[in-house]
Design a protein around this motif. Structure first.
Motif, PDB file in Angstrom:
ATOM      1  N   ARG A 185      -0.629   3.069  -2.659  1.00 26.22           N
ATOM      2  CA  ARG A 185      -2.080   2.845  -2.637  1.00 26.22           C
ATOM      3  C   ARG A 185      -2.546   2.965  -1.185  1.00 26.22           C
ATOM      4  O   ARG A 185      -3.013   1.994  -0.599  1.00 26.22           O
ATOM      5  N   PHE A 236       0.836  -1.199   0.000  1.00 26.32           N
ATOM      6  CA  PHE A 236       0.000   0.000   0.000  1.00 26.32           C
ATOM      7  C   PHE A 236       0.871   1.249   0.000  1.00 26.32           C
ATOM      8  O   PHE A 236       0.430   2.334   0.340  1.00 26.32           O
ATOM      9  N   ASN A 252      -6.045  -3.882   4.009  1.00 27.73           N
ATOM     10  CA  ASN A 252      -5.036  -4.950   3.944  1.00 27.73           C
ATOM     11  C   ASN A 252      -4.618  -5.390   5.342  1.00 27.73           C
ATOM     12  O   ASN A 252      -4.544  -6.591   5.626  1.00 27.73           O
ATOM     13  N   GLN A 300      -5.006   4.019   0.250  1.00 29.33           N
ATOM     14  CA  GLN A 300      -6.392   3.625   0.549  1.00 29.33           C
ATOM     15  C   GLN A 300      -6.494   2.138   0.883  1.00 29.33           C
ATOM     16  O   GLN A 300      -7.457   1.700   1.498  1.00 29.33           O
ATOM     17  N   ASP A 301      -5.484   1.354   0.501  1.00 29.95           N
ATOM     18  CA  ASP A 301      -5.495  -0.090   0.774  1.00 29.95           C
ATOM     19  C   ASP A 301      -4.893  -0.445   2.130  1.00 29.95           C
ATOM     20  O   ASP A 301      -4.997  -1.597   2.562  1.00 29.95           O
TER      21      ASP A 301
END
Length: 169
Positions: free
Chosen positions: A101, A98, A108, A103-104
């Motif tokens: 990313r 992430f 996750n 937002q993950d």
């Protein structure tokens, strides 16, 4: 824990070894990155491939003949996991990076903690091949490419960080 205690734990059950993928020059991923398309990703170089094989050799030399191996879906992680030759490799999206990313991150980490909570505390060694950000978020530890952190599974808590491994004698 000292190195000999940490390595002994790898063969006693109830542990997870989180490994950062082997050497893949650069940082992050190129524009146009796509999961499943290695041509769009930052990948292992020959140094990284040799490093991944050495990790597997080192673990076998310490008595780890096989493990349950899970990997991020990133090609550099999957290749690291396969080159270690410690068992079949299963992609586990919760191990995905992430770094770019953000937002993950929480989904996750939540999914990975849930996965860990469902593992037997006396089961075979589990190996996660993943990324710097994932290891840092899960353990508070910083590791270089091809290095690892050992976790002990606990009945009363998800896990405890035992220590780091450099896979060198």
């Amino acid at each position: 824990a000292d190195d000999s205690e940490i390595t002994t734990r790898l063969t006693t059950g109830g542990h997870i070894l989180m490994i950062r993928h082997a050497s893949a020059p650069g940082s992050g991923d190129p524009p146009g990155f796509k999961i499943g398309d290695c041509s769009t990703q930052r990948n292992l170089d020959e140094t990284g491939r040799a490093q991944a094989r050495r990790i597997g050799d080192w673990l076998r030399g310490k008595g780890v003949a096989s493990a349950r191996v899970y990997s991020s879906q990133w090609c550099r992680c999957l290749e690291t996991a396969k080159l270690m030759q410690l068992g079949s490799v299963q992609a586990l999206p919760a191990l995905n990076s992430f770094y770019e990313r953000t937002q993950d991150r929480e989904p996750n980490i939540s999914a990975l903690k849930d996965f860990i909570s469902r593992q037997p505390v006396d089961g075979e060694l589990i190996i996660f091949v993943t990324h710097f950000v994932t290891i840092g978020a899960m353990t508070g530890e910083s590791v270089s490419s091809g290095k690892g952190v050992v976790l002990e599974l606990k009945e009363d808590a998800p896990y405890k960080v035992v220590g780091k491994l450099t896979f060198e004698n």
